[in-house]
Design an enzyme around this catalytic site. Structure first.
Site, PDB file in Angstrom:
ATOM      1  N   CYS A  31      45.845  33.834  -9.194  1.00 20.91           N
ATOM      2  CA  CYS A  31      45.428  35.095  -9.826  1.00 20.91           C
ATOM      3  C   CYS A  31      44.550  34.823 -11.043  1.00 20.91           C
ATOM      4  O   CYS A  31      45.017  34.268 -12.039  1.00 20.91           O
ATOM      5  CB  CYS A  31      46.695  35.864 -10.212  1.00 20.91           C
ATOM      6  N   CYS A  34      45.679  36.343 -14.318  1.00 17.08           N
ATOM      7  CA  CYS A  34      46.890  35.634 -14.772  1.00 17.08           C
ATOM      8  C   CYS A  34      46.510  34.359 -15.522  1.00 17.08           C
ATOM      9  O   CYS A  34      47.121  34.015 -16.540  1.00 17.08           O
ATOM     10  CB  CYS A  34      47.782  35.270 -13.590  1.00 17.08           C
TER      11      CYS A  34
END
Length: 103
Positions: A31, A34
């Site tokens: 991600c 992230c």
């Protein structure tokens, strides 16, 4: 303070029974947002002793992600006295997180 790796095995001790409020980051290695959130949390962990910061890898800890209804990542949950006090979805700045946590 170091960022904790939270798993189903240590979740109760580190989050639910913590004597400090805990900011938990639900994330995954694939991600992009992230990965951008990580350094922000590292800075906060170094700067604030009054809050514990932990990370839960949703790929490794699917049970916890399901239990807390995580549908998008990053999801940041703030636990106080063993209960979810706030939830934020998406990339957040250090200032935004600190304000939300009352730091």
């Amino acid at each position: 303070m170091n960022i904790l790796r939270i798993t189903k095995d240590n979740f109760e001790a580190e989050v639910l029974n913590s004597d400090k409020p805990v900011l938990v980051d639900f994330w995954a290695g694939w991600c992009g947002p992230c990965m951008m959130q990580g350094p922000v949390l590292d800075e906060m962990a170094a700067e604030y002793d009054s809050v514990k910061i932990g990370k839960i890898n949703v790929d490794e800890e699917q049970e916890l992600a399901i239990k807390f209804g995580v549908m998008s990542i990053p999801t940041l949950m703030f636990f106080k006295d063993g209960k979810v006090a706030d939830t934020m979805v998406g990339l957040r700045s250090k200032e935004e997180l600190a304000a939300s946590l009352g730091l």
